[in-house]
Design a protein around this motif. Structure first.
Motif, PDB file in Angstrom:
ATOM      1  N   ALA A  36       0.857  -1.183   0.000  1.00  0.00           N
ATOM      2  CA  ALA A  36       0.000   0.000   0.000  1.00  0.00           C
ATOM      3  C   ALA A  36       0.896   1.237   0.000  1.00  0.00           C
ATOM      4  CB  ALA A  36      -0.921  -0.011   1.217  1.00  0.00           C
ATOM      5  N   ALA A  37       0.288   2.400  -0.071  1.00  0.00           N
ATOM      6  CA  ALA A  37       1.064   3.636  -0.092  1.00  0.00           C
ATOM      7  C   ALA A  37       1.778   3.835   1.240  1.00  0.00           C
ATOM      8  CB  ALA A  37       0.145   4.816  -0.381  1.00  0.00           C
ATOM      9  N   SER A  38       2.965   4.431   1.187  1.00  0.00           N
ATOM     10  CA  SER A  38       3.684   4.810   2.398  1.00  0.00           C
ATOM     11  C   SER A  38       3.600   6.322   2.569  1.00  0.00           C
ATOM     12  CB  SER A  38       5.141   4.353   2.318  1.00  0.00           C
ATOM     13  OG  SER A  38       5.822   5.013   1.268  1.00  0.00           O
ATOM     14  N   PRO A  39       3.844   6.825   3.767  1.00  0.00           N
ATOM     15  CA  PRO A  39       3.608   8.260   4.022  1.00  0.00           C
ATOM     16  C   PRO A  39       4.447   9.210   3.164  1.00  0.00           C
ATOM     17  CG  PRO A  39       3.739   7.048   6.092  1.00  0.00           C
ATOM     18  CD  PRO A  39       4.143   6.097   5.006  1.00  0.00           C
ATOM     19  N   PHE A  40       5.692   8.845   2.865  1.00  0.00           N
ATOM     20  CA  PHE A  40       6.580   9.759   2.152  1.00  0.00           C
ATOM     21  C   PHE A  40       7.149   9.057   0.921  1.00  0.00           C
ATOM     22  CE2 PHE A  40       7.399  10.117   6.835  1.00  0.00           C
ATOM     23  CZ  PHE A  40       6.510  11.160   7.071  1.00  0.00           C
ATOM     24  N   ASP A  41       6.791   9.555  -0.257  1.00  0.00           N
ATOM     25  CA  ASP A  41       7.344   8.979  -1.483  1.00  0.00           C
ATOM     26  C   ASP A  41       8.829   9.288  -1.612  1.00  0.00           C
ATOM     27  OD1 ASP A  41       4.886   7.936  -2.263  1.00  0.00           O
ATOM     28  OD2 ASP A  41       4.306   9.791  -3.284  1.00  0.00           O
ATOM     29  N   GLU A  42       9.222  10.454  -1.124  1.00  0.00           N
ATOM     30  CA  GLU A  42      10.613  10.889  -1.150  1.00  0.00           C
ATOM     31  C   GLU A  42      10.984  11.384   0.247  1.00  0.00           C
ATOM     32  OE1 GLU A  42      12.593  10.599  -3.681  1.00  0.00           O
ATOM     33  OE2 GLU A  42      11.111  10.010  -5.194  1.00  0.00           O
ATOM     34  N   PRO A  43      12.290  11.432   0.573  1.00  0.00           N
ATOM     35  CA  PRO A  43      12.680  11.991   1.879  1.00  0.00           C
ATOM     36  C   PRO A  43      12.136  13.408   2.068  1.00  0.00           C
ATOM     37  CG  PRO A  43      14.544  10.899   0.835  1.00  0.00           C
ATOM     38  CD  PRO A  43      13.441  10.930  -0.184  1.00  0.00           C
ATOM     39  N   VAL A  44      11.692  13.696   3.279  1.00  0.00           N
ATOM     40  CA  VAL A  44      11.134  15.005   3.630  1.00  0.00           C
ATOM     41  C   VAL A  44      12.041  15.638   4.671  1.00  0.00           C
ATOM     42  CG1 VAL A  44       9.175  16.216   4.672  1.00  0.00           C
ATOM     43  CG2 VAL A  44       8.766  14.267   3.149  1.00  0.00           C
ATOM     44  N   ARG A  45      12.431  16.873   4.459  1.00  0.00           N
ATOM     45  CA  ARG A  45      13.256  17.607   5.425  1.00  0.00           C
ATOM     46  C   ARG A  45      12.372  18.520   6.267  1.00  0.00           C
ATOM     47  NH1 ARG A  45      18.210  16.522   7.087  1.00  0.00           N
ATOM     48  NH2 ARG A  45      18.522  18.743   7.432  1.00  0.00           N
TER      49      ARG A  45
ATOM     50  N   VAL B 164      11.769   9.503   6.317  1.00  0.00           N
ATOM     51  CA  VAL B 164      11.677   8.528   5.236  1.00  0.00           C
ATOM     52  C   VAL B 164      10.714   7.432   5.672  1.00  0.00           C
ATOM     53  CG1 VAL B 164      13.963   8.956   4.259  1.00  0.00           C
ATOM     54  CG2 VAL B 164      13.709   7.284   6.110  1.00  0.00           C
ATOM     55  N   SER B 165      10.209   6.689   4.713  1.00  0.00           N
ATOM     56  CA  SER B 165       9.255   5.620   5.020  1.00  0.00           C
ATOM     57  C   SER B 165       9.375   4.517   3.991  1.00  0.00           C
ATOM     58  CB  SER B 165       7.819   6.164   5.052  1.00  0.00           C
ATOM     59  OG  SER B 165       7.404   6.574   3.763  1.00  0.00           O
ATOM     60  N   CYS B 166       8.692   3.421   4.263  1.00  0.00           N
ATOM     61  CA  CYS B 166       8.619   2.329   3.297  1.00  0.00           C
ATOM     62  C   CYS B 166       7.245   1.675   3.397  1.00  0.00           C
ATOM     63  CB  CYS B 166       9.712   1.283   3.537  1.00  0.00           C
ATOM     64  SG  CYS B 166       9.525   0.326   5.050  1.00  0.00           S
ATOM     65  N   ALA B 167       6.823   1.076   2.297  1.00  0.00           N
ATOM     66  CA  ALA B 167       5.645   0.213   2.312  1.00  0.00           C
ATOM     67  C   ALA B 167       6.076  -1.162   2.798  1.00  0.00           C
ATOM     68  CB  ALA B 167       5.045   0.118   0.917  1.00  0.00           C
ATOM     69  N   SER B 168       5.233  -1.811   3.574  1.00  0.00           N
ATOM     70  CA  SER B 168       5.573  -3.133   4.096  1.00  0.00           C
ATOM     71  C   SER B 168       4.926  -4.219   3.241  1.00  0.00           C
ATOM     72  CB  SER B 168       5.102  -3.276   5.546  1.00  0.00           C
ATOM     73  OG  SER B 168       3.695  -3.146   5.636  1.00  0.00           O
ATOM     74  N   PRO B 169       5.563  -5.398   3.142  1.00  0.00           N
ATOM     75  CA  PRO B 169       4.946  -6.524   2.408  1.00  0.00           C
ATOM     76  C   PRO B 169       3.831  -7.121   3.267  1.00  0.00           C
ATOM     77  CG  PRO B 169       7.335  -6.816   2.720  1.00  0.00           C
ATOM     78  CD  PRO B 169       6.882  -5.755   3.658  1.00  0.00           C
ATOM     79  N   TYR B 170       2.608  -6.702   3.031  1.00  0.00           N
ATOM     80  CA  TYR B 170       1.484  -7.022   3.906  1.00  0.00           C
ATOM     81  C   TYR B 170       0.791  -8.301   3.465  1.00  0.00           C
ATOM     82  CZ  TYR B 170      -2.967  -6.575   6.362  1.00  0.00           C
ATOM     83  OH  TYR B 170      -4.069  -6.814   7.152  1.00  0.00           O
ATOM     84  N   LEU B 171       0.502  -9.168   4.450  1.00  0.00           N
ATOM     85  CA  LEU B 171      -0.235 -10.407   4.209  1.00  0.00           C
ATOM     86  C   LEU B 171      -1.598 -10.292   4.894  1.00  0.00           C
ATOM     87  CD1 LEU B 171       2.607 -12.996   4.915  1.00  0.00           C
ATOM     88  CD2 LEU B 171       1.772 -12.247   2.689  1.00  0.00           C
ATOM     89  N   GLU B 172      -2.649 -10.417   4.125  1.00  0.00           N
ATOM     90  CA  GLU B 172      -3.992 -10.268   4.692  1.00  0.00           C
ATOM     91  C   GLU B 172      -4.347 -11.420   5.619  1.00  0.00           C
ATOM     92  OE1 GLU B 172      -8.625  -9.493   3.262  1.00  0.00           O
ATOM     93  OE2 GLU B 172      -6.991  -9.520   1.798  1.00  0.00           O
ATOM     94  N   THR B 173      -3.930 -12.640   5.283  1.00  0.00           N
ATOM     95  CA  THR B 173      -4.218 -13.813   6.117  1.00  0.00           C
ATOM     96  C   THR B 173      -2.907 -14.507   6.470  1.00  0.00           C
ATOM     97  OG1 THR B 173      -4.619 -15.130   4.123  1.00  0.00           O
ATOM     98  CG2 THR B 173      -6.528 -14.142   5.195  1.00  0.00           C
TER      99      THR B 173
END
Length: 409
Positions: free
Chosen positions: A357-366, A373-382
């Motif tokens: 899914a989307a992460s909060p920051f597409d690019e680093p924010v100062r 910085v942020s990342c999307a996690s590999p999410y498992l629904e079940t």
């Protein structure tokens, strides 16, 4: 999230997987404190036959609370004043037991990946040590000893109850939309008082990578100030001895007052703080993470503030932002691998069926002196398990946070 963005995250994690063996090979010792326990695990749908039964009022209230949290997709941790609860549940429900506690779970995923970790462990009973993976290290007479070789001593503590539920699997007439777990304490187990761990970690602080403190939420309020002073002094000795990173993972407190007392009482003893997104919101963090995270980190005098959720992880950092983004991704990858396998494993590939899914920051924010910085996690629904995933994330972060050159003493 667009298909292109999801492919980009998949490629980023595959690139991290290629570097993971080198990260593990460079890993230095991680100190993992300060609470250990045995979890009594219950699959929440198993309570369905009890919902319509002739249960006592306290049991009905308790079971209704669990179902309501699952209905709303809430996991977290709660303290329940029902002394008869453990026995009542044990007589009626199938229970599996496993190692518990933030420090032990972090140590477990680190050692499963091949990195060294020592855990604070006051309870050295046969019951406890039979649940600790043999490769996790404990302190004994000034030495690091694999738990499988440690001397047995002491009495076991009461179990912590874990109720796991999975998206789409009914609990009576409730079908959860989210997979999670509910941690239930029927007592206050307190922190580990492991003198051997304290002495050894202070002596080896200059050669270790990072130290983890946690589990203050399991301390009764009338004993909390003393434990803050005790563990704060230990963490201060780690820092004075040359340890670069002391990371405090927050956990679910019974009251905001106790949570804030711990954060402020330990101020200056930890330089990195981790918490779930719900814990961040509970502390009044601004909805805009790029505003709220630096403000909270400034208030607490931190170098790093980490916020983790089902679908993302984010950090406000004054350190190396690129490395810290690697730390977030390592934490997410290790947690997702555990979720897929049902137990800590060394990641070899992205879990099958993981989605982004989307992460909060597409690019680093100062923001002033802070980089976010942020990342999307590999999410498992079940997932195969929801147990220990936040703690596994913490372990993965510490693997990377501890990668720098040993501090100059």
């Amino acid at each position: 999230m667009s298909a292109i963005a999801a492919i980009a995250w998949s490629e980023a994690y595959r690139e991290l997987l290629e570097r993971l063996p080198a990260l593990v090979a460079r890993a230095r010792l991680t100190f993992c404190g300060m609470g250990s326990c045995i979890d009594a695990r219950i699959h929440l749908p198993a309570i369905a036959p009890l919902l319509d039964g002739d249960a006592p009022a306290e049991a009905r209230h308790f079971l209704s609370m669990l179902v309501d949290r699952a209905r709303r997709g809430i996991g977290g941790e709660v303290r329940v004043d029902w002394p008869e609860g453990p026995a009542w549940l044990s007589e009626r429900l199938p229970i599996r037991s496993s190692l518990g506690g933030t420090g032990p779970h972090a140590a477990w995923v680190l050692t499963a990946a091949g990195a060294p970790a020592v855990v604070a462990l006051e309870d050295r009973s046969e019951t406890m040590l039979s649940h600790v993976p043999a490769e996790i290290l404990v302190a004994e007479e000034g030495r690091l000893v694999p738990a499988g070789e440690a001397r047995r001593a002491g009495r076991s503590r009461p179990h912590i109850f874990i109720f796991e539920y999975t998206a789409g699997r009914a609990i009576g007439d409730v079908v959860p939309a989210r997979s999670s777990r509910i941690i239930v304490r029927f007592n206050d187990p307190d922190l580990e008082h492991d003198d051997a761990f304290d002495a050894l970690t202070v002596a080896r602080a200059g050669e270790a990578g990072a130290g983890l403190i946690s589990a203050f939420n399991a301390v009764a309020r009338d004993r909390l100030d003393g434990e803050i002073a005790r563990v704060g002094a230990l963490a201060g000795a780690w820092k004075a001895g040359g340890l670069d990173t002391v990371y405090y993972e927050l956990g679910g407190f019974d009251t905001i007052e106790a949570c804030r007392a711990t954060l402020t009482g330990l101020r200056g003893r930890y330089d990195a703080l981790g918490m779930s997104h719900s814990e961040y919101r509970g502390l009044g963090g601004a909805e805009d993470l790029s505003v709220g995270m630096p403000a909270m980190a400034d208030e607490l005098g931190l170098d790093r503030l980490v916020v983790h959720a089902d679908h993302f992880a984010a950090i406000a950092t004054r350190r190396d932002a690129a490395r810290d983004r690697d730390a977030l991704m390592a934490g997410c990858l290790i947690a997702a691998s555990r979720a897929a396998a049902g137990t800590p494993v060394r990641p070899e590939r992205l879990p099958e069926g993981a989605r982004f899914a989307a992460s909060p920051f597409d690019e680093p924010v100062r923001r002033g002196r802070w980089t976010l910085v942020s990342c999307a996690s590999p999410y498992l629904e079940t997932p195969a398990t929801t147990l220990g995933l936040g703690d596994s994330f913490t372990g993965g972060c510490l693997l990377v946070f501890g990668q720098g050159s040993p501090p100059t003493r």
